[in-house]
Design an enzyme around this catalytic site. Structure first.
Site, PDB file in Angstrom:
ATOM      1  N   GLU A   5       0.785  -1.234  -0.063  1.00 27.86           N
ATOM      2  CA  GLU A   5       0.046  -0.003   0.052  1.00 27.86           C
ATOM      3  C   GLU A   5       0.820   1.237   0.032  1.00 27.86           C
ATOM      4  O   GLU A   5       1.818   1.258   0.673  1.00 27.86           O
ATOM      5  CB  GLU A   5      -0.938  -0.113   1.212  1.00 27.86           C
ATOM      6  CG  GLU A   5      -2.046  -1.108   1.176  1.00 27.86           C
ATOM      7  CD  GLU A   5      -3.008  -1.191   2.284  1.00 27.86           C
ATOM      8  OE1 GLU A   5      -2.705  -0.410   3.235  1.00 27.86           O
ATOM      9  OE2 GLU A   5      -4.217  -1.701   1.836  1.00 27.86           O
TER      10      GLU A   5
ATOM     11  N   CYS B 128       3.602   8.499   1.059  1.00 30.09           N
ATOM     12  CA  CYS B 128       4.100   7.561   1.826  1.00 30.09           C
ATOM     13  C   CYS B 128       4.249   6.139   1.200  1.00 30.09           C
ATOM     14  O   CYS B 128       3.209   5.630   0.710  1.00 30.09           O
ATOM     15  CB  CYS B 128       3.105   7.445   2.938  1.00 30.09           C
ATOM     16  SG  CYS B 128       3.319   6.115   4.275  1.00 30.09           S
TER      17      CYS B 128
ATOM     18  N   SER C 139      10.675   6.104  15.581  1.00 34.67           N
ATOM     19  CA  SER C 139       9.434   5.696  16.347  1.00 34.67           C
ATOM     20  C   SER C 139       9.925   5.528  17.755  1.00 34.67           C
ATOM     21  O   SER C 139      10.189   4.283  17.985  1.00 34.67           O
ATOM     22  CB  SER C 139       8.701   4.664  15.391  1.00 34.67           C
ATOM     23  OG  SER C 139       7.420   4.452  16.188  1.00 34.67           O
TER      24      SER C 139
END
Length: 349
Positions: free
Chosen positions: A89, A102, A212
């Site tokens: 995706e 992205c 992250s």
């Protein structure tokens, strides 16, 4: 290995086409196309047939097959793509004056972050650089004229540091002129905290890095990000501090996903500021985007804003990244193909 286009660097194109000018003409031609070509052209202006013919025979062309486009009410578009049998995706996020693309670096993911839906797929395979660049080219061609695709974030499916050779090549291709010619600071590679890859990336690339973090203690971080047991918070932030000494102008981001009653307390806000003291980094607060089975929930908007204000008052640069594309499961942590994750249906809110 024979490399497909668009995964060749300018130096490689120059050697293959026996001329830097021919290489530049090919990149100019590619940049002028209104849509991602389905195949390599029979001819390119400025490149002789004698050279282009054998080159075209040696190198294939990577063009994703669009399985589905999903459009959000906020303008975000999610593409479900087939890349030579691997489904991934890609997300296009429009903003004022620019769009951010992205892209995925793996089909599935090698990591097991509890809060990320992509883990439901497991790991399928590494993506090649040309497959990453092709995601950008496809989404770029559909960006609105008033919001051209000027930013790329490696924040889709996969852990980029576990596919670093191909990611570094993709970054080089995306930032080379005359096309795509993105600025290094406009390309951001995100990591869940794979320390060896981080160290190498910080030494070999000028692109931006996003760590992250998502917790202020090793105990909590290990609950949501199991690899923290191998690479704890102090080691990760130490690598960022070391890199800042030699590259003080590099953009470094700390991504902090907020989970209700897990890492969103005032004490967490204070510890976050203390952890980042002296480190030139910007914090992006991301309210958790839920999916079933994690046991995690999203803080209230009021709690998110209170956390943000407490961090900012202590002098730390910090922004709230409110969800984009959540209604089509395109927001941070939601990328997963429903048909491949048994029983999983993306949430609608």
């Amino acid at each position: 290995m024979t490399r497909n286009l668009p995964g060749l660097t300018l130096d490689e194109l120059t050697r293959e086409l026996s001329s830097r000018q021919r290489a530049l003409e090919w990149l100019k031609w590619l940049g002028a196309q209104p849509a991602l070509p389905a195949a390599l052209p029979d001819a390119v202006p400025g490149v002789s047939h004698r050279v282009w013919g054998p080159f075209r025979t040696r190198h294939g062309w990577t063009a994703p097959r669009v399985l589905e486009r999903s459009a959000s009410d906020d303008g975000t578009t999610k593409y479900a793509l087939d890349l030579d049998g691997a489904q991934v995706e890609t997300v296009r996020i429009p903003a004022k004056g620019r769009s951010t693309i992205c892209i995925s670096s793996q089909a599935g993911c090698t990591r097991k972050c509890v809060f990320c839906a992509t883990k439901e797929l497991g790991f399928i395979r590494q993506l090649k650089a040309e497959e990453m660049v092709a995601q950008y080219l496809l989404a770029r061609a559909e960006a609105p004229p008033d919001a051209p695709a000027r930013n790329v974030v490696f924040m889709g499916m996969g852990e980029p540091m576990d596919n670093l050779d191909e990611v570094l090549r993709a970054v080089e291709v995306l930032t080379q002129g005359p096309f795509p010619q993105l600025k290094h600071q406009s390309v951001t590679v995100s990591t869940s905290g794979v320390l060896p890859g981080m160290v190498r990336f910080l030494s070999e690339s000028k692109a931006s890095l996003a760590l992250s973090l998502n917790a202020t203690t090793d105990e909590v971080r290990a609950r949501v990000m199991p690899q923290n047991k191998t690479w704890p918070i102090a080691a990760l932030l130490g690598a960022l501090r070391d890199a800042a000494k030699t590259s003080p102008h590099r953009d470094t981001f700390v991504e902090y996903v907020l989970f209700r009653d897990v890492n969103d307390s005032d004490a967490d806000a204070d510890r976050l500021v203390a952890l980042l003291s002296g480190l030139p980094a910007r914090v992006n607060l991301i309210p958790y985007n839920p999916f079933p089975g994690t046991g995690l929930t999203t803080p209230t908007p009021e709690r998110v804003l209170a956390f943000h204000q407490r961090v900012v008052r202590q002098g730390q640069l910090c922004l709230v990244r409110w969800p984009r594309g959540r209604d089509i499961a395109a927001a941070c942590g939601q990328l997963v193909l429903a048909q491949d994750a048994a029983g999983f249906v993306p949430p609608s809110t």
